[in-house]
Design a protein around this motif. Structure first.
Motif, PDB file in Angstrom:
ATOM      1  N   VAL A  23     -12.288   5.150  11.296  1.00  0.00           N
ATOM      2  CA  VAL A  23     -12.018   5.226   9.867  1.00  0.00           C
ATOM      3  C   VAL A  23     -10.810   4.348   9.567  1.00  0.00           C
ATOM      4  N   LEU A  24     -10.953   3.473   8.606  1.00  0.00           N
ATOM      5  CA  LEU A  24      -9.848   2.613   8.200  1.00  0.00           C
ATOM      6  C   LEU A  24      -8.821   3.462   7.468  1.00  0.00           C
ATOM      7  N   GLU A  25      -7.610   3.509   8.010  1.00  0.00           N
ATOM      8  CA  GLU A  25      -6.560   4.296   7.373  1.00  0.00           C
ATOM      9  C   GLU A  25      -6.129   3.601   6.094  1.00  0.00           C
ATOM     10  N   ARG A  26      -6.121   4.358   5.003  1.00  0.00           N
ATOM     11  CA  ARG A  26      -5.761   3.802   3.706  1.00  0.00           C
ATOM     12  C   ARG A  26      -4.568   4.552   3.163  1.00  0.00           C
ATOM     13  N   HIS A  27      -3.619   3.794   2.687  1.00  0.00           N
ATOM     14  CA  HIS A  27      -2.477   4.387   2.021  1.00  0.00           C
ATOM     15  C   HIS A  27      -1.872   3.337   1.110  1.00  0.00           C
ATOM     16  N   GLY A  28      -1.025   3.777   0.238  1.00  0.00           N
ATOM     17  CA  GLY A  28      -0.353   2.859  -0.668  1.00  0.00           C
ATOM     18  C   GLY A  28       0.881   3.511  -1.241  1.00  0.00           C
ATOM     19  N   PHE A  29       1.542   2.761  -2.081  1.00  0.00           N
ATOM     20  CA  PHE A  29       2.763   3.241  -2.724  1.00  0.00           C
ATOM     21  C   PHE A  29       2.645   3.021  -4.219  1.00  0.00           C
ATOM     22  N   GLU A  30       3.028   4.022  -4.964  1.00  0.00           N
ATOM     23  CA  GLU A  30       3.042   3.923  -6.411  1.00  0.00           C
ATOM     24  C   GLU A  30       4.502   3.877  -6.852  1.00  0.00           C
ATOM     25  N   ILE A  31       4.845   2.834  -7.598  1.00  0.00           N
ATOM     26  CA  ILE A  31       6.204   2.687  -8.120  1.00  0.00           C
ATOM     27  C   ILE A  31       6.122   2.822  -9.632  1.00  0.00           C
ATOM     28  N   VAL A  32       6.845   3.798 -10.168  1.00  0.00           N
ATOM     29  CA  VAL A  32       6.851   4.047 -11.602  1.00  0.00           C
ATOM     30  C   VAL A  32       8.191   3.585 -12.163  1.00  0.00           C
ATOM     31  N   ASP A  33       8.116   2.688 -13.133  1.00  0.00           N
ATOM     32  CA  ASP A  33       9.302   2.239 -13.868  1.00  0.00           C
ATOM     33  C   ASP A  33       9.409   3.128 -15.106  1.00  0.00           C
ATOM     34  N   LYS A  34      10.312   4.066 -15.076  1.00  0.00           N
ATOM     35  CA  LYS A  34      10.435   5.044 -16.159  1.00  0.00           C
ATOM     36  C   LYS A  34      10.930   4.407 -17.458  1.00  0.00           C
ATOM     37  N   ARG A  35      11.627   3.292 -17.366  1.00  0.00           N
ATOM     38  CA  ARG A  35      12.148   2.634 -18.568  1.00  0.00           C
ATOM     39  C   ARG A  35      11.028   2.043 -19.405  1.00  0.00           C
ATOM     40  N   SER A  36      10.061   1.410 -18.735  1.00  0.00           N
ATOM     41  CA  SER A  36       8.971   0.758 -19.456  1.00  0.00           C
ATOM     42  C   SER A  36       7.740   1.652 -19.594  1.00  0.00           C
ATOM     43  N   GLY A  37       7.707   2.734 -18.811  1.00  0.00           N
ATOM     44  CA  GLY A  37       6.541   3.609 -18.843  1.00  0.00           C
ATOM     45  C   GLY A  37       5.342   2.995 -18.143  1.00  0.00           C
ATOM     46  N   LYS A  38       5.597   2.082 -17.183  1.00  0.00           N
ATOM     47  CA  LYS A  38       4.507   1.423 -16.457  1.00  0.00           C
ATOM     48  C   LYS A  38       4.630   1.708 -14.973  1.00  0.00           C
ATOM     49  N   GLU A  39       3.489   1.511 -14.286  1.00  0.00           N
ATOM     50  CA  GLU A  39       3.461   1.743 -12.848  1.00  0.00           C
ATOM     51  C   GLU A  39       2.740   0.607 -12.144  1.00  0.00           C
ATOM     52  N   VAL A  40       3.023   0.482 -10.864  1.00  0.00           N
ATOM     53  CA  VAL A  40       2.309  -0.463 -10.019  1.00  0.00           C
ATOM     54  C   VAL A  40       1.906   0.274  -8.753  1.00  0.00           C
ATOM     55  N   TYR A  41       0.690   0.006  -8.293  1.00  0.00           N
ATOM     56  CA  TYR A  41       0.197   0.596  -7.051  1.00  0.00           C
ATOM     57  C   TYR A  41       0.116  -0.512  -6.016  1.00  0.00           C
ATOM     58  N   LEU A  42       0.809  -0.328  -4.911  1.00  0.00           N
ATOM     59  CA  LEU A  42       0.810  -1.313  -3.828  1.00  0.00           C
ATOM     60  C   LEU A  42      -0.095  -0.820  -2.715  1.00  0.00           C
ATOM     61  N   ASP A  43      -1.065  -1.645  -2.330  1.00  0.00           N
ATOM     62  CA  ASP A  43      -1.869  -1.320  -1.162  1.00  0.00           C
ATOM     63  C   ASP A  43      -2.070  -2.585  -0.352  1.00  0.00           C
ATOM     64  N   GLY A  44      -2.765  -2.472   0.749  1.00  0.00           N
ATOM     65  CA  GLY A  44      -3.009  -3.634   1.597  1.00  0.00           C
ATOM     66  C   GLY A  44      -1.714  -4.245   2.123  1.00  0.00           C
ATOM     67  N   SER A  45      -1.621  -5.561   2.073  1.00  0.00           N
ATOM     68  CA  SER A  45      -0.443  -6.246   2.605  1.00  0.00           C
ATOM     69  C   SER A  45       0.815  -5.935   1.793  1.00  0.00           C
ATOM     70  N   TRP A  46       0.644  -5.680   0.483  1.00  0.00           N
ATOM     71  CA  TRP A  46       1.804  -5.283  -0.336  1.00  0.00           C
ATOM     72  C   TRP A  46       2.373  -3.961   0.174  1.00  0.00           C
ATOM     73  N   ALA A  47       1.506  -3.016   0.492  1.00  0.00           N
ATOM     74  CA  ALA A  47       1.948  -1.712   0.998  1.00  0.00           C
ATOM     75  C   ALA A  47       2.623  -1.861   2.355  1.00  0.00           C
ATOM     76  N   GLU A  48       2.084  -2.728   3.200  1.00  0.00           N
ATOM     77  CA  GLU A  48       2.693  -2.947   4.514  1.00  0.00           C
ATOM     78  C   GLU A  48       4.093  -3.534   4.373  1.00  0.00           C
ATOM     79  N   MET A  49       4.255  -4.494   3.473  1.00  0.00           N
ATOM     80  CA  MET A  49       5.586  -5.081   3.249  1.00  0.00           C
ATOM     81  C   MET A  49       6.555  -4.035   2.703  1.00  0.00           C
ATOM     82  N   PHE A  50       6.090  -3.207   1.780  1.00  0.00           N
ATOM     83  CA  PHE A  50       6.945  -2.180   1.206  1.00  0.00           C
ATOM     84  C   PHE A  50       7.306  -1.132   2.260  1.00  0.00           C
ATOM     85  N   GLN A  51       6.364  -0.799   3.125  1.00  0.00           N
ATOM     86  CA  GLN A  51       6.640   0.158   4.185  1.00  0.00           C
ATOM     87  C   GLN A  51       7.698  -0.390   5.147  1.00  0.00           C
ATOM     88  N   GLN A  52       7.664  -1.673   5.414  1.00  0.00           N
ATOM     89  CA  GLN A  52       8.698  -2.293   6.246  1.00  0.00           C
ATOM     90  C   GLN A  52      10.062  -2.179   5.573  1.00  0.00           C
TER      91      GLN A  52
END
Length: 93
Positions: free
Chosen positions: A31-60
């Motif tokens: 099973v391919l392990e899947r995970h990601g990171f959600e970053i919420v900018d409370k000032r703008s009320g927007k979010e970004v979801y990082l997965d794949g290589s973005w998630a790996e870089m953020f995890q580092q």
């Protein structure tokens, strides 16, 4: 979902998309392990979801923070760099 960081400006969650459940049967197929990171900018009320290589870089980055214990300002400056990617409005948080 695990809350990793929260301030007046940002919230960061680690999302485990295929976390094991008690009812899931054991399978001999990989099973391919899947995970990601959600970053919420409370000032703008927007979010970004990082997965794949973005998630790996953020995890580092998180692992580096665990080694060096940055200040809140350093963490917020790093998170600020991801706000340009945030396009999704926060609907429920």
């Amino acid at each position: 979902m695990n809350l990793l960081y929260e301030s007046d400006t940002f919230a960061v969650m680690h999302v485990l998309a295929n976390a094991p459940s008690e009812a899931a049967p054991n399978s001999s197929q990989p099973v391919l392990e899947r995970h990601g990171f959600e970053i919420v900018d409370k000032r703008s009320g927007k979010e970004v979801y990082l997965d794949g290589s973005w998630a790996e870089m953020f995890q580092q980055q998180i692992q580096a923070w665990q080694q060096q214990t940055p200040t809140q300002e350093e963490v917020e400056d790093t998170l600020e760099g991801y706000t340009g990617l945030a396009q999704q409005p926060v609907v429920v948080h």
